[in-house]
Design an enzyme around this catalytic site. Structure first.
Site, PDB file in Angstrom:
ATOM      1  N   GLU B  68     -25.350  14.419  67.410  1.00  0.00           N
ATOM      2  CA  GLU B  68     -24.403  14.001  66.165  1.00  0.00           C
ATOM      3  C   GLU B  68     -24.769  14.924  64.936  1.00  0.00           C
ATOM      4  O   GLU B  68     -24.131  15.032  63.920  1.00  0.00           O
ATOM      5  CB  GLU B  68     -24.437  12.515  65.790  1.00  0.00           C
ATOM      6  CG  GLU B  68     -23.679  11.977  66.865  1.00  0.00           C
ATOM      7  CD  GLU B  68     -24.358  11.309  68.092  1.00  0.00           C
ATOM      8  OE1 GLU B  68     -25.709  11.867  68.632  1.00  0.00           O
ATOM      9  OE2 GLU B  68     -24.003  10.480  68.914  1.00  0.00           O
ATOM     10  N   PHE B 130     -25.001  -4.741  70.471  1.00  0.00           N
ATOM     11  CA  PHE B 130     -25.370  -3.561  70.995  1.00  0.00           C
ATOM     12  C   PHE B 130     -24.899  -2.545  70.254  1.00  0.00           C
ATOM     13  O   PHE B 130     -23.599  -2.420  69.576  1.00  0.00           O
ATOM     14  CB  PHE B 130     -24.892  -3.543  72.417  1.00  0.00           C
ATOM     15  CG  PHE B 130     -24.831  -2.192  73.193  1.00  0.00           C
ATOM     16  CD1 PHE B 130     -26.197  -1.750  73.376  1.00  0.00           C
ATOM     17  CD2 PHE B 130     -23.948  -1.163  73.313  1.00  0.00           C
ATOM     18  CE1 PHE B 130     -26.611  -0.335  73.939  1.00  0.00           C
ATOM     19  CE2 PHE B 130     -24.226  -0.189  73.957  1.00  0.00           C
ATOM     20  CZ  PHE B 130     -25.682   0.523  74.234  1.00  0.00           C
ATOM     21  N   GLN B 131     -25.845  -1.312  69.755  1.00  0.00           N
ATOM     22  CA  GLN B 131     -25.549  -0.187  69.261  1.00  0.00           C
ATOM     23  C   GLN B 131     -24.839  -0.394  67.613  1.00  0.00           C
ATOM     24  O   GLN B 131     -23.980   0.109  66.982  1.00  0.00           O
ATOM     25  CB  GLN B 131     -24.326   0.708  69.602  1.00  0.00           C
ATOM     26  CG  GLN B 131     -25.066   1.377  70.934  1.00  0.00           C
ATOM     27  CD  GLN B 131     -24.051   2.473  71.552  1.00  0.00           C
ATOM     28  OE1 GLN B 131     -22.929   2.727  71.335  1.00  0.00           O
ATOM     29  NE2 GLN B 131     -25.049   3.514  72.168  1.00  0.00           N
ATOM     30  N   LYS B 180     -14.648  -1.150  65.230  1.00  0.00           N
ATOM     31  CA  LYS B 180     -13.749  -0.740  66.601  1.00  0.00           C
ATOM     32  C   LYS B 180     -12.552  -1.485  66.192  1.00  0.00           C
ATOM     33  O   LYS B 180     -11.469  -0.809  66.547  1.00  0.00           O
ATOM     34  CB  LYS B 180     -14.667  -1.220  67.681  1.00  0.00           C
ATOM     35  CG  LYS B 180     -13.971  -0.908  68.959  1.00  0.00           C
ATOM     36  CD  LYS B 180     -14.784  -1.215  70.296  1.00  0.00           C
ATOM     37  CE  LYS B 180     -14.016  -0.688  71.425  1.00  0.00           C
ATOM     38  NZ  LYS B 180     -14.965  -0.775  72.437  1.00  0.00           N
ATOM     39  N   MET B 489     -43.297  29.474  58.174  1.00  0.00           N
ATOM     40  CA  MET B 489     -43.887  28.949  56.721  1.00  0.00           C
ATOM     41  C   MET B 489     -44.993  28.180  56.697  1.00  0.00           C
ATOM     42  O   MET B 489     -45.839  28.508  55.967  1.00  0.00           O
ATOM     43  CB  MET B 489     -42.544  28.296  56.223  1.00  0.00           C
ATOM     44  CG  MET B 489     -42.569  28.357  54.715  1.00  0.00           C
ATOM     45  SD  MET B 489     -42.742  29.933  53.853  1.00  0.00           S
ATOM     46  CE  MET B 489     -41.169  30.397  53.309  1.00  0.00           C
TER      47      MET B 489
END
Lengths: 172, 576
Positions: B68, B130-131, B180, B489
């Site tokens: 993502e 969940f999630q 949802k 760097m």
């Protein structure tokens, strides 16, 4: 500390869930120091008014105002520090007192134009309204009594309107 | 209704009163905003949205990324290259938290991206389902605004507000978290014709009195300098910048994000300033008597120590964000407004002036401190040569997306960008792993443009899974890995400031050419100069994505450098 003082900001904010989180998050993230924060309904449905006492230099508080104003849900921000305004705070102080001590505390409360709002066998609750400095002074005076609990609302403020010149004619 | 909010944002393509699901409302809003490509990965909470996307495939291309974070960076690249709003989408919980870095990156770099995240269904919110994660709680300090949409009837308005907020004023990320079940419910509501947000009224033209004062200050200055920032690009004010510079004979230096807003081969261009800016750009900043800051926030990497930055100089600062004015530098002429509109008011007041002595002085520094000379290196290819080779082969016409670190500085220095939106890099937050996914977004914004991703080996590894996206979607990005087998760097700072105590700086890399081949990409690796040139020429001609694993000198440093905590008086130049 270069000119640190307490500034009173009054913000009109949309009455949405999470708006308090946004304001609190902003203060925390930018390192602005909140002395007190009071929120309640405003005269307009759907909008709340927040009074935020913030500590900092004039420049820091100016930046704080600008950052506050960037929040989409903040409609207006005014800094009432030094402006004509009425500021008030409400404090409730529970003091442990014996029956012998009651008249003494009642007398001081009366001098400060406070109210005794509850009495029990061992304590009294004093309600004090006024400028923050008055409440601070009252607390200083009653140090001889054991204080059990203090609850303060934080300051709220409202700007005074210009009363206009004495002859009553409105100014252009 | 003010004119400021007067843009029509009605997201609906459906007739008023036609029931639409929440998912369809989101798709219609994307179409209304002109978005034709989005980046994302589905998950349980966003499945209903993907079911809507299924029916919009002919109008909205969904690019399935492999992490993502790549969705957010790709949307950032798409937004910056098109000037439109980018869209990234994920599911709830881990999908959404994977995009947190992207939101923080967008807000630092003022890039308009709308993040659509799924959330668990409303009855489950707050139950540690969940999630489930409180992602709007997480995104508050790193977004311009955020919404948790609890009623599908609010969604048409929220979506049009989200696109409006992301793209107007100072652009920034807007997060819309949608449960949802809200995606699934239907509404007959449509977006209002115009967005009306009482607390959001971005400025247009700067205050007329201040504009006059700015002209007076600029006209009186003997040694003015324009500091061109990202705002020039966002506002589309490159033409006005050119007029201001040429009319007043005023030299221009740019910030990292301002690179290309003024053609870098123009005689009045003195390149990028700052920590790794050109020595002569930085020298100019200590001598100037008037800093004209245009769409810049005077970032610490550009300014260094504030009291050495234009000491005694008058500061004229034009920016659309009032909070940036006076934040870093004390400002003599503060102007809040859109740059293009404000410069149009300022230009007629600028006197045509000869500033030859000042330009001579600056050109003297340019001659004596060239900054961009590439030293001889018989035994190894220098990374700067790679950037220069891409410049030569593309004729300066490639869009370059740099990662973060040494590669970013070389890519900004050794390529001459002639237009805005040719150089892209994550300047503010500095997230390694930006370049590869961002390059995908830049490429899909305009497939006719050549796109080169210039990355270090360390940054490449952070989002290397996107090789899969390049291959699967056939995204024609050329990847040049400046492979020095180090976090370069970090190695440079440990050499300079930690007496060579190298800790966590060395990278035991895989063979990136083989990795690319395993992903189905054309991959070439080399450490020879001739082969490097050949490989870049091949990639330029090749019709498809290419990965070049270019083994460059392992210990090359970026010069010039201003030591952190010091100012423009202490520039370290290349000792060779």
């Amino acid at each position: 500390m270069n000119g640190t003082e307490t500034h009173t900001l009054v913000a009109t904010v949309a009455d949405h869930p999470g708006v308090l989180t946004r304001v609190a998050s902003l203060f925390r993230r930018r390192g602005f120091n909140i002395a007190s924060l009071a929120v309640g309904h405003s005269e307009e449905p759907g909008y709340s008014r927040m009074t935020i006492a913030v500590e900092g230099s004039a420049e820091e508080v100016k930046q704080c105002e600008k950052q506050l104003y960037k929040l989409v849900e903040v409609v207006s921000v005014r800094n009432l520090t030094g402006a004509p305004a009425v500021t008030r705070e409400l404090a409730m102080i529970k003091v442990r007192v014996t029956s012998n001590e009651r008249p003494g505390l009642a007398e001081i409360t009366d001098i400060f134009r406070g109210e005794i709002v509850d009495v029990s066998k061992t304590s009294m609750i004093v309600q004090m309204t006024g400028a923050q400095s008055k409440i601070d002074r009252f607390l200083d005076v009653i140090t001889e009594y054991p204080i059990e609990e203090i609850s303060r609302t934080g300051v709220i403020a409202i700007a005074r309107d210009d009363v206009g010149p004495r002859n009553g004619r409105a100014r252009g | 209704m003010s004119a400021i909010n007067g843009q029509s944002t009605n997201g609906s393509t459906a007739a008023p009163g036609t029931p639409r699901t929440g998912g369809e409302v989101v798709c219609d809003a994307m179409l209304a905003a002109g978005v034709d490509v989005i980046f994302g990965m589905p998950g349980g909470a966003s499945l209903p949205f993907y079911d809507s996307l299924y029916h919009y495939q002919d109008r909205i291309r969904h690019v399935l990324i492999r992490h993502e974070q790549a969705a957010g960076f790709a949307a950032n690249g798409y937004a910056r290259a098109t000037g439109k709003v980018g869209v990234a989408t994920s599911t709830s919980g881990p999908g959404a938290t994977n995009m947190v870095t992207c939101m923080a990156n967008d807000i630092m770099d003022s890039v308009g991206v709308v993040y659509i995240t799924g959330q668990v269904a409303r009855p489950a919110i707050g139950s540690d389902a969940f999630q489930e994660a409180d992602v709007t709680g997480i995104s508050i300090p790193i977004t311009k605004h955020s919404y948790l949409v609890m009623d599908v009837d609010d969604l048409p308005r929220v979506m049009s507000e989200a696109f409006h907020l992301a793209s107007t004023g100072r652009p920034g990320p807007v997060h819309v978290d949608i449960p949802k079940d809200v995606f699934l419910e239907t509404t007959t509501e449509t977006a209002p014709d115009q967005v009306n947000l009482r607390g959001y009224r971005p400025s247009k033209v700067g205050n007329a009195r201040m504009v006059r004062k700015a002209a007076e200050v600029i006209n009186a200055a003997e040694r003015p300098i324009i500091m061109a920032g990202h705002g020039i690009d966002i506002s589309g004010a490159a033409d006005e910048l050119m007029q201001l510079a040429t009319r007043g004979s005023i030299p221009v230096v740019s910030t990292l994000h301002g690179v290309g807003t003024f053609p870098e081969t123009h005689p009045l261009s003195f390149g990028m300033l700052g920590m790794h800016g050109l020595a002569y750009a930085n020298f100019s900043m200590r001598q100037t008597d008037c800093i004209i800051g245009l769409g810049t926030r005077f970032d610490d990497r550009a300014v260094g120590k504030e009291d050495e930055f234009g000491p005694g100089a008058k500061v004229v600062h034009i920016d659309i964000d009032p909070a940036e004015i006076g934040k870093v530098l004390e400002t003599d002429v503060p102007i809040v407004g859109d740059l293009k509109l404000t410069l149009q008011k300022l230009l007629p007041l600028i006197e045509s002036r000869d500033r030859t002595p000042w330009l001579d002085q600056m050109n003297g520094w340019r001659r004596d401190h060239p900054s961009l000379k590439i030293p001889d290196s018989p035994d190894s290819v220098l990374p700067q040569e790679v950037v220069r080779a891409i410049y030569d082969i593309s004729g300066g016409e490639a869009r370059v997306i740099a990662d973060v670190g040494q590669n970013q500085m070389w890519a900004s220095q050794h390529f001459w960008y002639e237009r805005p939106r040719m150089f892209f890099s994550a300047g503010g937050l500095g997230p390694m792993g930006y370049a590869l996914p961002a390059a995908m977004g830049v490429k899909l914004a305009d497939e006719k443009q050549d796109v080169w991703c210039v990355t270090g080996d360390g940054g490449l590894l952070i989002n290397i899974q996107e090789f899969n996206t390049l291959a699967a979607e056939g995204i024609n990005v050329k990847v040049a890995v400046l492979n020095n087998a180090h976090l370069g760097m970090i190695r440079q700072w440990q050499e300079f400031f930690y007496e060579g105590r190298y800790m966590g700086a060395f990278l035991d890399n895989p063979d990136f050419a083989k990795v690319a081949q395993a992903f189905g990409l054309h991959g070439v690796g080399t450490s020879s100069r001739d082969e490097m040139h050949e490989a870049i020429a091949m990639a330029h001609e090749y019709d498809g994505p290419v990965v070049l694993d270019l083994h460059v000198d392992r210990v090359e440093n970026v010069y010039p450098m201003i030591v952190p905590g010091t100012g423009v008086n202490s520039v370290i130049e290349d000792p060779r």
